[in-house]
Design a protein around this motif. Structure first.
Motif, short mmCIF file in Angstrom:
data_model
loop_
_atom_site.label_atom_id
_atom_site.label_comp_id
_atom_site.label_asym_id
_atom_site.label_seq_id
_atom_site.Cartn_x
_atom_site.Cartn_y
_atom_site.Cartn_z
N VAL A 97 0.86 -1.18 0.00
CA VAL A 97 0.00 0.00 0.00
C VAL A 97 0.89 1.23 0.00
O VAL A 97 1.79 1.35 0.85
CB VAL A 97 -0.94 0.02 1.22
N GLN A 98 0.67 2.14 -0.95
CA GLN A 98 1.53 3.31 -1.08
C GLN A 98 0.69 4.57 -1.23
O GLN A 98 -0.52 4.52 -1.49
CB GLN A 98 2.46 3.17 -2.29
N SER A 99 1.35 5.72 -1.07
CA SER A 99 0.70 7.01 -1.24
C SER A 99 1.76 8.09 -1.38
O SER A 99 2.90 7.93 -0.93
CB SER A 99 -0.21 7.34 -0.05
N PHE A 100 1.37 9.21 -2.01
CA PHE A 100 2.21 10.40 -2.02
C PHE A 100 2.17 11.12 -0.67
O PHE A 100 2.99 12.01 -0.43
CB PHE A 100 1.75 11.37 -3.11
N SER A 101 1.23 10.77 0.17
CA SER A 101 1.08 11.40 1.47
C SER A 101 1.81 10.59 2.53
O SER A 101 1.46 9.44 2.81
CB SER A 101 -0.41 11.50 1.85
N ALA A 102 2.83 11.19 3.15
CA ALA A 102 3.55 10.51 4.22
C ALA A 102 2.62 10.21 5.39
O ALA A 102 2.71 9.15 6.02
CB ALA A 102 4.73 11.36 4.67
N ASP A 103 1.71 11.12 5.69
CA ASP A 103 0.77 10.90 6.79
C ASP A 103 -0.11 9.68 6.52
O ASP A 103 -0.42 8.90 7.43
CB ASP A 103 -0.10 12.13 7.01
N CYS A 104 -0.52 9.53 5.27
CA CYS A 104 -1.34 8.38 4.88
C CYS A 104 -0.56 7.08 5.06
O CYS A 104 -1.07 6.11 5.64
CB CYS A 104 -1.80 8.54 3.44
N VAL A 105 0.66 7.04 4.58
CA VAL A 105 1.49 5.84 4.71
C VAL A 105 1.73 5.52 6.18
O VAL A 105 1.65 4.35 6.60
CB VAL A 105 2.82 6.01 3.96
N ARG A 106 2.01 6.54 6.96
CA ARG A 106 2.24 6.34 8.40
C ARG A 106 0.98 5.78 9.05
O ARG A 106 1.06 4.88 9.91
CB ARG A 106 2.63 7.67 9.04
N THR A 107 -0.18 6.28 8.66
CA THR A 107 -1.44 5.80 9.23
C THR A 107 -1.66 4.33 8.90
O THR A 107 -2.05 3.54 9.77
CB THR A 107 -2.62 6.65 8.72
N VAL A 108 -1.43 3.96 7.66
CA VAL A 108 -1.59 2.55 7.26
C VAL A 108 -0.66 1.67 8.09
O VAL A 108 -1.05 0.61 8.60
CB VAL A 108 -1.30 2.37 5.76
N HIS A 109 0.57 2.11 8.25
CA HIS A 109 1.53 1.32 9.03
C HIS A 109 1.08 1.17 10.48
O HIS A 109 1.17 0.08 11.06
CB HIS A 109 2.92 1.97 8.98
N HIS A 110 0.59 2.23 11.08
CA HIS A 110 0.17 2.16 12.47
C HIS A 110 -1.08 1.31 12.64
O HIS A 110 -1.22 0.60 13.64
CB HIS A 110 -0.06 3.56 13.03
N LEU A 111 -2.00 1.38 11.67
CA LEU A 111 -3.23 0.59 11.77
C LEU A 111 -2.98 -0.89 11.56
O LEU A 111 -3.55 -1.74 12.25
CB LEU A 111 -4.24 1.08 10.73
N LYS A 112 -2.12 -1.23 10.59
CA LYS A 112 -1.82 -2.63 10.27
C LYS A 112 -0.32 -2.75 10.02
O LYS A 112 0.15 -2.72 8.88
CB LYS A 112 -2.60 -3.08 9.03
N PRO A 113 0.47 -2.92 11.08
CA PRO A 113 1.92 -2.93 10.93
C PRO A 113 2.46 -4.01 10.00
O PRO A 113 3.56 -3.89 9.48
CB PRO A 113 2.43 -3.13 12.36
N GLY A 114 1.69 -5.08 9.80
CA GLY A 114 2.16 -6.14 8.93
C GLY A 114 2.11 -5.82 7.45
O GLY A 114 2.72 -6.52 6.64
N VAL A 115 1.40 -4.76 7.08
CA VAL A 115 1.27 -4.39 5.66
C VAL A 115 2.56 -3.72 5.18
O VAL A 115 3.09 -2.82 5.83
CB VAL A 115 0.08 -3.44 5.46
N THR A 116 3.06 -4.16 4.04
CA THR A 116 4.19 -3.50 3.40
C THR A 116 3.71 -2.17 2.83
O THR A 116 2.68 -2.11 2.15
CB THR A 116 4.76 -4.38 2.28
N THR A 117 4.46 -1.10 3.08
CA THR A 117 4.04 0.23 2.67
C THR A 117 5.11 0.91 1.83
O THR A 117 6.30 0.61 1.94
CB THR A 117 3.76 1.11 3.90
N GLY A 118 4.66 1.84 0.98
CA GLY A 118 5.58 2.60 0.14
C GLY A 118 5.23 4.07 0.14
O GLY A 118 4.04 4.44 0.12
#
Length: 291
Positions: free
Chosen positions: A185-206
């Motif tokens: 899961v990726q985004s141009f928004s750092a806040d969005c990527v950080r939120t995804v990571h905090h909600l589901k730490p197992g998800v690979t993020t970009g």
């Protein structure tokens, strides 16, 4: 603070449950070590972008990874579309002539389902529809493909990160097998990527962009990939990114976009990128030497 220290601190805060999920290894490309080839919005040089037809075309070309863009309708449905306006890739101006500027967020899912999302590309695709995210992931699953999912314009859609993860979970995309090597899961928004990571730490993020090297330690706390445009890349920058360790304890990866010709594909492969995002996956794959 060095990225490894940042990642270690973050991991400690998240707790041991984090490690019950295997880390993604997008570098383990089906072609035996070459950069992973990702079909941008599906095989969008050959079928209308972000449609199920583009997913099918990517599969036909033997492309395992597809990329897509997710936004939200007025009534809360997640749909797959790149622009925040429906104008460029549908017939919305003809169907709803009085609704300019035709923003996705101003239309219901039922209204968007009426639109032709393929006729602009070619007569053979007339009648193609804007897929919901549910329809899209089911088609990707049918082909046993992998998904690089971009959350578009998250500032327009409060809570879209949690909603996207819930849908992915409901569709079985947050199980061990998918998290291991089938989803980013990726985004141009750092806040969005950080939120995804905090909600589901197992998800690979970009993170989409080219952060200064001096800031990479911050990104390494919540992003597994730094994914820049190819024009902003250099061998030195790729090496600098690889020197940092991401939240899953692996070196940060670099997936670059959007590369559609053989010469550029060979150039960025020479830089050491881990993935190449392209509208022409057949061209890029043909340009990359076997390893």
């Amino acid at each position: 603070m060095h990225a490894r220290a940042v990642a270690a601190t973050t991991t400690a805060l998240l707790g041991t449950a984090f490690f019950l999920l295997p880390p993604s290894d997008a570098r383990a490309d089906e072609d035996g070590g070459r950069p992973t080839v990702v079909a941008h919005r599906g095989a969008s040089a050959y079928a209308p972008e972000n449609t199920l037809a583009a997913v099918d075309k990517a599969a036909e070309l033997g492309t395992t990874w597809v990329e897509n863009d997710v936004q939200r309708t007025r009534d809360g449905e997640l749909v797959v579309l790149h622009d925040d306006s429906l104008r460029r890739t549908t017939d919305v101006e003809q169907v709803f002539p009085g609704r300019a500027p035709w923003k996705v967020k101003d239309f219901t899912a039922a209204e968007i389902a009426r639109l032709d999302a393929g006729g602009w590309f070619g007569a053979a695709y007339a009648g193609a529809r804007v897929p919901t995210l549910q329809q899209y992931v089911r088609r990707v699953e049918r082909h046993d493909q992998k998904l690089l999912l971009e959350i578009k314009n998250p500032e327009l859609y409060p809570g879209i990160e949690r909603q996207t993860l819930k849908l992915l979970s409901n569709e079985g995309w947050l199980d061990r097998r998918h998290l291991a090597d089938r989803l980013v899961v990726q985004s141009f928004s750092a806040d969005c990527v950080r939120t995804v990571h905090h909600l589901k730490p197992g998800v690979t993020t970009g993170f989409l962009g080219t952060p200064p090297v001096s800031d990479l330690a911050v990104y390494a706390a919540f992003a597994d990939q730094v994914n820049p445009s190819y024009g902003s890349l250099s061998r030195g920058y790729v090496s600098a990114v690889h020197a940092f360790t991401g939240p899953h304890g692996r070196p940060l990866e670099v997936f670059t976009w959007t590369v559609d010709d053989a010469e550029t594909a060979r150039l960025v492969a020479g830089y050491g990128v881990d993935g190449v995002i392209t509208n022409k996956p057949d061209v890029v794959r043909g340009a990359l030497p076997a390893v």
